[in-house]
Design a protein around this motif. Structure first.
Motif, PDB file in Angstrom:
ATOM      1  N   GLU A 112     108.682  57.150  53.610  1.00 20.87           N
ATOM      2  CA  GLU A 112     109.838  57.039  52.716  1.00 20.87           C
ATOM      3  C   GLU A 112     110.013  55.587  52.267  1.00 20.87           C
ATOM      4  O   GLU A 112     110.218  55.312  51.091  1.00 20.87           O
ATOM      5  CB  GLU A 112     111.081  57.538  53.450  1.00 20.87           C
ATOM      6  N   GLY A 116     108.793  55.440  48.683  1.00 17.53           N
ATOM      7  CA  GLY A 116     110.072  55.573  47.997  1.00 17.53           C
ATOM      8  C   GLY A 116     110.438  54.287  47.270  1.00 17.53           C
ATOM      9  O   GLY A 116     110.707  54.279  46.064  1.00 17.53           O
ATOM     10  N   THR A 209     111.768  60.799  50.301  1.00 23.91           N
ATOM     11  CA  THR A 209     111.049  59.787  49.538  1.00 23.91           C
ATOM     12  C   THR A 209     111.462  59.855  48.078  1.00 23.91           C
ATOM     13  O   THR A 209     111.726  58.830  47.438  1.00 23.91           O
ATOM     14  CB  THR A 209     109.528  60.003  49.656  1.00 23.91           C
TER      15      THR A 209
END
Lengths: 335, 545, 291
Positions: A112, A116, A209
């Motif tokens: 993540e 992300g 994410t």
């Protein structure tokens, strides 16, 4: 600052007390007699003698308040009892499951953070470009597919198909379980373990994410539009420098909060991923125990999940307060 | 007693993906030596390894413990009860007292000799009210069993073990000619002296439990797997066959989802697994399966005999119409992907005494159904409100009930499905709160009375006699059969009872019989025998190469 | 920040909405999402007229058919027309999505507003309460509530409504905390308006933008949660044509009858996506700072 931290720590106690008391109460309003269900009553008619013995063994006939008092007395001594279903000590179950959950949560969070934030930043810096739109759609799709569907599709694509087509072994991932379960430094998979870790970690991370990417994008855009950034640009800093020197830190605050909370959440809430990949973690064990009315397991495991969540939250809040003094002051003024 | 709660697969509660390999199996990678995935399904019972507690259908416990007797399925149509740990067994004239002579050459996997006292120890342990598991009510068969379970007695009055003469004498609470079969059930398996030293009996299955079966635990179980290795002290099966080439290590891996387990199987991570609902054809086409083996389970609808609309003698024609309106073949194809056999009675094949094609009104015949319905109406009956077909929700029965509703509509009978919460369904049914009640029954031990007595005898009303069927003639036949030691005469009596139940009274509507549900990789496994209860005979599994 | 300082903010925001709509229209992706949702709602409303079969009607002999002219989405294993089920499923999913979001919004607004407006002990109590519920894994709550309330569509709405308000309460509280210190609120207070009036007439409309954005996305989230509950066996009951239920029933059919998994799965995915895009568009449109 010190006062703030102490206050927050003290507040954990009523939170946990309330959460667990609520669950305890809930257990007794659920339909179906717990002892009957323990004896297998969801699948068959059970012998009344068996039900009676279960009631006796676990004191399920006692008045609620007595059971409630007993529960807290034992819990305070960290005696979490034994599972109604398989009579294993809850502490043992906890030891096994918590480790698996935390490892999975760490990897999902790493994914993540890395993907992300970088996807979010890239797409913020190229706002309205094709790649921005594409990432918007891809991240949205990733979080719009039900977890178990994504899981099944990935199992099919990365384990079943490669096997059917005889791809070399190093290209194949595993669909279920934790494999040889060998780890270095607690969380680094060694040997073949990584093959078992990849799919559940990716699936667990997919939704968050996407959310982190969208949040990074939004928050970065907000910062880019803020007054001080205009000032920075007016001072002659070019776009990229301004972004990195001034914007990033401010833009990351909410994202880091989100990720922190996510980490706290997925330790106990990765039910679907754990089930889809048979990853033996806390979430699915809790879910199963609620369904089979295995009260000690539900309570013991939730206690730890709640603890983990509140502690992670505390750390996030404190660091947030440390980074952004307005919050700390605001809190103090309210108290 | 094992109610089948999850319709689409009998064993779905505890499904198994299996990865079988020997040390010399030679597959590469981590799946190197490994084997069977035991997967637990959400809502299913938590699995036990202790034979006193286990209620699953995986056959895992069967690999760890042998009992006094066992069924010989060499001829699947005519299974025979044979002594196993016993040298011989004998009943008195009315089958109320049984004597088992125990073999002298039998040991547990740690070398301890199995003696009559090993059984007494095990039985006292399993009937201890502080420990007793969900099958403990079977001790009610034995004199003093009820008192022991209720805490009124400290030992089982009817059990007497004499180590010197190696005899175990069991006095029953009522005559019972199939006790030899029941005595082979895992609940009655012997226990070594090590259990006496345990502080808490619940620790037994979580440690390195010692047994006497063809396999033993390699290590204590974990959440992820149970590993079995060969027990070289095993003395062989009922026919003295020691299966010397049996697989040396079996790993049961826990899987939370049968579809994932199937994916794992297809990805080569395992060598066998349970076939998930609706994938039988797929499995048969691409791999090998056990779906041709009949196993002793029946899926049926109990009809509440106290219900004014469908119950009692005056509504026989309506029940017959319902039964003949149901297209069992289409249901089997659509819902079970052909992995069932259309029911021809309530007692399935694989049960000693089973009679093929017993039921006269269990095949689709819309014209006859319509006629029966018309005759029922002509006798002055009317269907004021649609019939209600009750079932437990969330266990995969919705679609089947839906198809039956459509079937009934086709001959003009209005019916509707009524789903009930699974948590309380069976308790309500036991109290007679249903009209046409979905049910399933899977034999615990292969005995005719496990169907006739448990499901339809008036003594079982309030329990598993869900239709509250009460017919004195039927009760008489069943009682007599339970006293009759001669197998042929006994079978005749049971068949007579079942004919009365179905062909005269039509008190239940059988839908289908179960079939084996394992899929395996034929490149790895040469044969995978399962017994009439659907359990894999692990010692007989043969690998290729 | 440029909050409208007019006291009659309810009326004053109208021009804001108009310009927001102008901005929203320029966002092609958001418009695509909106168009999809409008089409979906129309299809759901007109379901009986655009489908040939009932959603639970089995067609004898037509089991597991792949998509064809007669059955554009194929049939399922007991011969029900998947197209009909997906279209009727839109009704179920949208009902669940909207109704439970409304419950969440009402609870979230109430708690968030009260906490943010009054502050102090009330705030602490309410925030601890949200902590309590955030800390209990929501799936556990959902399973428990579904077990108590039964597995009907209504109970799913209640379950998801009662577990979805936590984020909203926090957002509303944050807005209230900052808004109540602004001049126009001070002014309203000085004019002696009641607290309720100030809260709901003066602050709420201005705190509404993040709520609208959040709840739009939440509707999508709820539709996904319905699928999650179905997978765990505590969602709506068969034969309800709910998308999540269809997907979880079809999850094993990927190899053999992929349409049973992919078509309802696609419906979920597109719908959730559409709500997300519309949410994005709303955020950009309602927050002119970004332009």
């Amino acid at each position: 600052m010190f006062r703030y931290i102490v206050r927050r720590i003290l507040l954990i106690i009523p939170t946990i007390f309330l959460a667990l008391s609520f669950l305890f109460a809930l257990f007794f309003v659920l339909p179906g007699d717990p002892a009957t269900l323990m004896a297998g009553g969801a699948n068959r008619i059970v012998d009344p003698g068996v039900v009676e013995r279960i009631n006796e063994r676990y004191g399920l006939d006692d008045p609620l308040l007595v059971q409630f008092g007993d529960y807290w007395k034992r819990t305070l001594q960290w005696d979490l009892g034994e599972s109604f279903q398989n009579r294993r000590s809850v502490n043992d179950i906890l030891g096994d499951k918590a480790v698996n959950s935390v490892r999975l949560a760490i990897w999902a969070t790493l994914i993540e953070v890395v993907f992300g934030i970088s996807i979010g930043l890239l797409s913020a810096m190229r706002r309205y470009s094709i790649s921005d739109k594409l990432t918007t759609v891809v991240t949205a799709v990733a979080s719009a597919v039900p977890v178990f569907v994504l899981g099944f599709l990935l199992q099919y694509a990365f384990a079943v198909q490669p096997h059917k087509h005889g791809w070399p072994d190093w290209m194949r991932l595993r669909t279920q379980g934790i494999g040889p379960n060998t780890w270095t430094l607690f969380f680094i998979p060694t040997g073949q373990t990584w093959r078992y870790l990849v799919l559940p970690a990716v699936v667990l991370a997919a939704g968050s994410t996407a959310l982190a990417a969208r949040m990074t994008r939004g928050s970065m855009l907000e910062v880019l539009g803020a007054d001080y950034m205009r000032t920075a640009r007016a001072k002659g800093l070019d776009g990229h420098q301004a972004v990195w020197h001034h914007g990033l830190r401010n833009a990351m605050l909410p994202v880091v909060t989100l990720i922190g909370i996510d980490f706290g959440l997925v330790i106990g809430a990765a039910v679907l991923t754990e089930k889809t990949f048979s990853w033996p973690g806390l979430g699915s064990e809790i879910a199963d125990s609620v369904i089979s009315r295995d009260l000690p397991v539900t309570m013991g495991l939730t206690l730890v999940v709640v603890l983990a969540f509140t502690v992670v939250n505390l750390v996030v809040d404190v660091s947030y307060a440390w980074l952004d003094p307005r919050i700390r002051l605001g809190q103090d003024r309210n108290s | 007693m094992r109610r089948v709660g999850f319709g689409s697969g009998l064993v779905v509660g505890l499904v198994a993906v299996v990865l079988l390999a020997t040390a010399c199996g030679g597959s590469s990678g981590s799946a190197g030596d490994a084997l069977v995935d035991l997967s637990t399904f959400i809502g299913g019972p938590a699995e036990h390894l202790d034979p006193a507690l286990d209620t699953s259908t995986t056959g895992l416990v069967g690999a760890l413990y042998d009992g006094l007797t066992d069924l010989d399925y060499s001829d699947p149509a005519h299974p025979l009860v044979k002594p196993l740990l016993a040298e011989s067994f004998q009943a008195n004239a009315d089958a109320s007292e049984w004597t088992f002579k125990i073999r002298k050459d039998m040991t547990f996997s740690n070398g301890e000799q199995i003696k009559p006292s090993s059984f007494v120890r095990a039985w006292e342990r399993a009937s201890d009210p502080d420990f007793a598991g969900n099958y403990s009510y079977l001790f009610n068969f034995i004199e003093g069993g009820k008192a022991k379970l209720d805490g009124a007695a400290t030992s089982l009055a009817g059990v007497e073990g004499d180590d010197d003469s190696m005899t175990l004498r069991v006095k029953l609470s009522a005559p019972y000619s199939n006790f030899a079969t029941v005595a082979g059930f895992q609940l009655f398996a012997p226990m070594p002296s090590a259990v006496d030293k345990l502080k808490d009996q619940a620790d037994w299955e979580n440690g390195l439990m010692i047994g006497n079966g063809p396999y033993k635990l390699a290590s204590p179980r974990t959440d992820a797997e149970v590993v079995l290795i060969r027990n070289d002290k095993w003395a062989g099966d009922v026919n003295g066959n020691k299966w010397p080439d049996r697989v040396s290590k079996i790993t049961f891996r826990v899987s939370a989802d049968p579809d994932t387990a199937y994916n794992a199987f297809e990805a080569g991570e395992g060598d066998m697994t349970a076939i998930p609902p609706g994938r039988t054809k797929d499995a048969e086409k691409n791999y090998a399966t056990t779906s041709h083996v009949d196993i002793a389970g029946v899926y049926y609808f109990a009809v509440n005999q106290e219900d004014p609309v469908v119950g009692g003698p005056k509504n026989v024609l309506l029940r017959r119409a319902i039964s003949q309106a149901i297209d069992r073949g289409a249901i089997n194809e659509a819902i079970y992907d052909g992995n069932r056999a259309d029911a021809t009675g309530v007692t399935p094949a694989g049960i000693p005494g089973h009679k093929p094609k017993l039921c006269t009104f269990c095949a689709l015949d819309r014209a006859a159904a319509k006629l029966a319905f018309d005759q029922w109406k002509a006798a002055g009956n009317t269907l004021r409100t649609p019939l209600k077909i009750q079932f437990n929700a969330g266990a995969g029965h919705e679609e089947l009930v839906q198809m039956i509703v459509d079937n009934l509509k086709a001959i003009g009978i209005e019916a509707e499905a009524e789903s009930r919460p699974g948590e309380t369904y069976f308790s309500e049914v036991a109290q007679g709160k249903c009209q046409i009640c979905r049910s399933g029954w899977f034999a615990d031990y292969p005995a005719y009375d496990n169907f006739m007595f448990d499901l339809f005898h008036s003594d079982s009303i309030g329990g598993n006699n869900e239709g509250r069927y009460h017919n004195a003639a039927f009760d008489g036949l069943v009682d007599e059969a339970k006293r009759t030691v001669d197998p042929a005469r006994q079978a005749g009596l049971f068949q007579q009872a079942e004919e009365l139940l179905l062909n005269t009274d039509m008190a239940a509507i059988p839908i289908n019989f179960y079939k084996g549900g394992e899929v395996y990789n034929p490149k790895k496994i040469a044969s995978l025998p399962i017994d009439g209860l659907g359990k894999v005979a692990w010692e007989q599994v043969k690998l290729r190469g | 920040m440029s909050w409208p300082e007019d006291l009659g903010s309810v009326h004053a925001v109208r021009p804001l909405w108009a310009s927001a709509w102008r901005r929203f229209r320029r966002n092609k992706m958001a418009m695509a999402g909106l168009a999809f949702l409008v089409a979906l709602v129309v299809a759901a409303v007109l379901a009986p007229w655009i489908t040939r079969y009932g959603p639970t009607e089995g067609i004898e002999g037509a089991y597991r058919q792949p998509p064809s002219w007669a059955h554009p989405f194929g049939t399922d294993k007991i011969g029900r027309d998947v197209f009909s089920r997906v279209v009727y499923g839109a009704r179920v999913s949208l009902r669940i999505g909207f109704a439970s979001t409304v419950i969440s919004v009402v609870i979230g607004l109430l708690f968030g507003a009260v906490a943010g407006f009054f502050g102090g002990l009330v705030d602490t109590l309410i925030m601890r309460l949200t902590d309590v519920f955030l800390a209990i894994p929501y799936i556990v709550l959902a399973i428990a509530i579904a077990a108590v309330a039964g597995r009907s569509e209504h109970s799913i709405i209640v379950v998801l409504g009662l577990t979805g308000w936590l984020g909203l309460a926090r957002i509303v509280r944050a807005s209230f905390l900052s808004l109540k210190q602004l001049e126009y609120v001070e002014a309203a207070r000085a004019m002696g308006y009641s607290r309720a009036r100030i809260m709901f007439r003066h602050i709420l409309p201005n705190a509404g933008q993040p709520v609208i954005v959040y709840s739009t996305v939440l509707i999508g989230g709820v539709i996904l949660s319905e699928a999650a509950l179905s997978y765990l066996g505590v969602g709506p009951q068969a034969p309800t044509p709910a998308w999540g239920l269809m997907v979880s029933e079809g999850k094993g059919d990927l190899a053999r009858s992929a349409h049973l998994l992919l078509l309802p799965g696609g419906a979920i995915c597109l719908t959730v996506l559409a709500f997300m895009l519309v949410g994005d568009g709303l955020r950009d449109a309602l927050d002119p700072k970004l332009i």
